[in-house]
Design an enzyme around this catalytic site. Structure first.
Site, PDB file in Angstrom:
ATOM      1  N   ARG A 119       0.882  -1.343  -0.167  1.00 30.14           N
ATOM      2  CA  ARG A 119      -0.095  -0.051  -0.001  1.00 30.14           C
ATOM      3  C   ARG A 119       0.665   1.504  -0.011  1.00 30.14           C
ATOM      4  NH1 ARG A 119      -2.859  -2.927   4.027  1.00 30.14           N
ATOM      5  NH2 ARG A 119      -4.773  -3.891   3.019  1.00 30.14           N
ATOM      6  N   LYS A 141       1.899  10.792 -12.169  1.00 32.04           N
ATOM      7  CA  LYS A 141       1.130   9.810 -12.667  1.00 32.04           C
ATOM      8  C   LYS A 141       1.821   8.507 -13.044  1.00 32.04           C
ATOM      9  CE  LYS A 141      -2.304  12.601 -15.295  1.00 32.04           C
ATOM     10  NZ  LYS A 141      -2.933  12.826 -16.551  1.00 32.04           N
ATOM     11  N   GLU A 183       7.057  16.576 -26.610  1.00 32.07           N
ATOM     12  CA  GLU A 183       6.419  16.985 -25.314  1.00 32.07           C
ATOM     13  C   GLU A 183       6.971  18.390 -25.166  1.00 32.07           C
ATOM     14  OE1 GLU A 183       4.038  15.626 -23.643  1.00 32.07           O
ATOM     15  OE2 GLU A 183       3.925  13.353 -24.448  1.00 32.07           O
ATOM     16  N   LYS A 225       5.376  22.152 -16.407  1.00 32.02           N
ATOM     17  CA  LYS A 225       4.575  21.067 -15.705  1.00 32.02           C
ATOM     18  C   LYS A 225       4.583  21.307 -14.137  1.00 32.02           C
ATOM     19  CE  LYS A 225       3.733  16.401 -15.925  1.00 32.02           C
ATOM     20  NZ  LYS A 225       3.734  15.128 -16.576  1.00 32.02           N
ATOM     21  N   GLU A 235      -5.712  15.735 -11.388  1.00 36.63           N
ATOM     22  CA  GLU A 235      -6.210  16.146 -12.801  1.00 36.63           C
ATOM     23  C   GLU A 235      -7.937  16.629 -12.603  1.00 36.63           C
ATOM     24  OE1 GLU A 235      -4.539  14.350 -16.006  1.00 36.63           O
ATOM     25  OE2 GLU A 235      -6.457  14.187 -17.091  1.00 36.63           O
ATOM     26  N   ARG A 239      -4.935  20.377 -15.036  1.00 31.87           N
ATOM     27  CA  ARG A 239      -3.907  19.545 -15.354  1.00 31.87           C
ATOM     28  C   ARG A 239      -4.078  18.939 -16.650  1.00 31.87           C
ATOM     29  NH1 ARG A 239      -0.318  15.220 -11.746  1.00 31.87           N
ATOM     30  NH2 ARG A 239       0.387  14.330 -13.626  1.00 31.87           N
ATOM     31  N   ASN A 243      -2.349  17.228 -21.557  1.00 37.35           N
ATOM     32  CA  ASN A 243      -2.630  15.984 -22.496  1.00 37.35           C
ATOM     33  C   ASN A 243      -3.035  16.610 -23.918  1.00 37.35           C
ATOM     34  OD1 ASN A 243      -2.386  14.298 -20.521  1.00 37.35           O
ATOM     35  ND2 ASN A 243      -4.315  14.575 -19.853  1.00 37.35           N
ATOM     36  N   HIS A 246      -2.995  14.118 -26.880  1.00 41.06           N
ATOM     37  CA  HIS A 246      -2.792  12.806 -26.423  1.00 41.06           C
ATOM     38  C   HIS A 246      -4.101  11.953 -26.523  1.00 41.06           C
ATOM     39  CE1 HIS A 246       0.735  14.342 -24.391  1.00 41.06           C
ATOM     40  NE2 HIS A 246       1.026  13.354 -23.648  1.00 41.06           N
ATOM     41  N   HIS A 250      -3.332   8.826 -28.135  1.00 38.13           N
ATOM     42  CA  HIS A 250      -3.550   7.501 -27.491  1.00 38.13           C
ATOM     43  C   HIS A 250      -4.499   6.684 -28.308  1.00 38.13           C
ATOM     44  CE1 HIS A 250      -3.137   8.907 -23.083  1.00 38.13           C
ATOM     45  NE2 HIS A 250      -2.217   8.746 -23.694  1.00 38.13           N
ATOM     46  N   HIS A 263       5.431   6.902 -27.987  1.00 40.00           N
ATOM     47  CA  HIS A 263       4.443   7.914 -27.380  1.00 40.00           C
ATOM     48  C   HIS A 263       4.430   9.158 -28.063  1.00 40.00           C
ATOM     49  CE1 HIS A 263       1.750   9.757 -24.415  1.00 40.00           C
ATOM     50  NE2 HIS A 263       2.762  10.241 -24.051  1.00 40.00           N
TER      51      HIS A 263
END
Lengths: 361, 361
Positions: A119, A141, A183, A225, A235, A239, A243, A246, A250, A263
């Site tokens: 955890r 992330k 990026e 960033k 997010e 935030r 993206n 993206h 994606h 990517h």
């Protein structure tokens, strides 16, 4: 060495950017929580940087290493489980720290493992690709992919330190350097017009791996960033502007199979699409798209949809994007150079026009 | 209806305890984040309570259900992934809410799925066993097992509501009711001596499923747990006292194979061991152990180690317990009836003596 801080109250952490950082025990040891460490890396990076990193940690009680196969195709629950196997076989306890040494895939998986093992254990990022240094290692992330969607299983989990050693960029393949630059250029587009201008003028120096230029570009990207992440860690809203490109990107990665397109390459095409759509809606001048396209081309990045991918397939995959809310497609678009917005309810026909204009069938 | 609040600032949530709560739309709907819900339940519980729960949610846009196989043996990454499969196939987005309907295994897996799906979605607990109502549904611990250790992969993730319907206890097998009572008695031992006395006097009423008695016992257990969780959500210190008997108990579950012993049964034996060790160290009167043992026996719970399990095997498995720090075995023991303590460095010989006294070989 440049330093940028991600301001998150009690969980704030530094990003250190410069040369020969891997191997400096004084730099990393203060951020190791207990007396145990597990380095997670991959088959490409291990021969290059594992030894100096291990050496810098050698005063600890236990330094184990997991070497993953290289590539986005392995970013799944099975590979994640192999990290847990090692942690348990070697009896790592809750005071252990996981150190990610590698690109975005290694960082995402090692970070998610750190978030979940018992955890939550310690976590340090040592990103070795430009993409990881300017984007994936910063902001917390973490995730693995699912056959039905990218980064669908993950957690927000912040590292205690990001160590971006610019020496690691020397051996980076040209294709990956370019993917990282996609990026970097994104930060200019969404939040920092002067940086966009600077990039336009200095792109060749960056492609030639000029060290001062890279350090500056990484630090300024991280600064942009960090500012967005500090304002909206999980997010809830703002935030999502990170993206840009993206959602389209994606879809390309999902349909082409993870790992066939990098990517950053998919994001480059996605960015061109987002700029086309923004111009089509009358929000920005088409010159923003043209300038970006020209920079991508100078960097050798793709700027058109992969051959034969249909608009229907795009829209199908984009329908499960994480940014969507209650069935509405949400896209990051530009209202100005340096000013992004998150938009729901863009007419489907205009999205289709953009997709076709960028090569979808 | 009784109500207990878990005080966690902006993430505080109510535990509602009473009869006929499943099926009350007014009770659950305010805690559903978006317009989508995915119920996670199992093959045993679905025929009993799925229909009324679905009915109470029918005003939403999307109510899907995942029915897992029943039992601790299935609490692993593969079963977890089957939840993600459904969420993605049915296009659940980041505004979805996962509702756990079942015992501790369902709650732990559904909660971990909610923590990880798209990096975190809504989560509501509808526990249907006594164990889940008094323990696992409260406090935000979620996890799956690994072949090398119980609950080794998980997250702290709080629900927005816990709905403990005492009607669900009517159909609960005697063995599971008793297993739940082991955790109820634990609260008396670690933090609430008057409650321990009350339980000693009212155990037969609880075993006979007296409704008022059960509601009181659940609410008081939750109150004790909520107090500890509010003080130490992520188990930095105090919270570990909730694990009285669990280090020994987890060793039993690991060695016997998950699912052969119920969690509460293993905890019962582990509690007897912890009390024996506490008395052996001179911290509590042996009568505490004797009274507890007598209550466990009245409830039909085991009070001795499974046949043939060796002290060596216990110590080996206990060495990877999450509570351990830097190689030191940490145990929850009692300094008094109603007063628990977390101890490192108990001499190994005394742990071995306790294990042998309780039937280990």
């Amino acid at each position: 060495m440049e330093q940028v801080t991600v301001e998150l109250g009690g969980r704030s952490y530094p990003i250190c950017i410069g040369k020969q950082l891997i191997g400096q025990a004084d730099l990393i040891l203060p951020y190791i929580r207990g007396r145990q460490v597990c380095i997670v890396t991959n088959t490409t990076i291990a021969p290059l940087f594992l030894e100096p990193l291990q050496a810098s940690l050698s005063s600890l009680d236990k330094v184990d290493t997991v070497v993953l196969p290289d590539g986005e195709a392995h970013k799944n629950l099975d590979t994640l489980n192999s990290i847990f196997d090692t942690l348990l076989e070697k009896q790592h306890n809750r005071s252990t720290t996981i150190v990610a040494l590698g690109g975005g895939v290694v960082g995402d998986m090692a970070g998610f493992a750190a978030a979940c093992y018992q955890r939550g254990v310690g976590f340090v990022q040592v990103p070795t690709t430009l993409l990881a240094q300017v984007d994936s290692s910063v902001g917390g992330k973490t995730a693995v992919n699912h056959p039905l969607g990218k980064n669908m299983i993950g957690a927000f989990y912040q590292p205690s330190l990001v160590l971006a050693d610019t020496d690691s960029l020397r051996s980076l393949p040209d294709r990956e350097l370019a993917a990282g630059l996609a990026e970097v250029i994104k930060y200019g587009l969404i939040a920092d017009a002067p940086f966009f201008d600077w990039l336009e003028q200095n792109l060749e120096a960056l492609l030639a791996r000029d060290e001062a230029g890279l350090t500056y570009a990484i630090a300024r990207s991280c600064h942009n960033k960090a500012r967005v992440v500090a304002a909206d860690e999980r997010e809830g809203g703002l935030r999502a502007i990170l993206n840009l490109g993206h959602t389209f990107g994606h879809a390309i990665e999902t349909v082409q199979g993870y790992g066939n397109w990098l990517h950053g390459e998919a994001v480059a095409v996605g960015t061109i699409m987002a700029l086309d759509l923004s111009a089509r809606l009358g929000w920005i001048d088409p010159s923003v798209g043209a300038r970006t396209r020209s920079m991508f081309e100078r960097a050798g990045l793709p700027v058109r949809s992969p051959e034969g991918m249909s608009t229907v397939r795009y829209l199908e995959v984009m329908a499960v994007d994480k940014k969507n809310l209650d069935g509405q497609l949400r896209l990051v678009l530009l209202r100005a150079l340096g000013g992004a917005t998150i938009e729901s309810g863009v007419p489907r026909t205009q999205v289709e026009e953009t997709l076709r204009a960028c090569g979808a069938v």
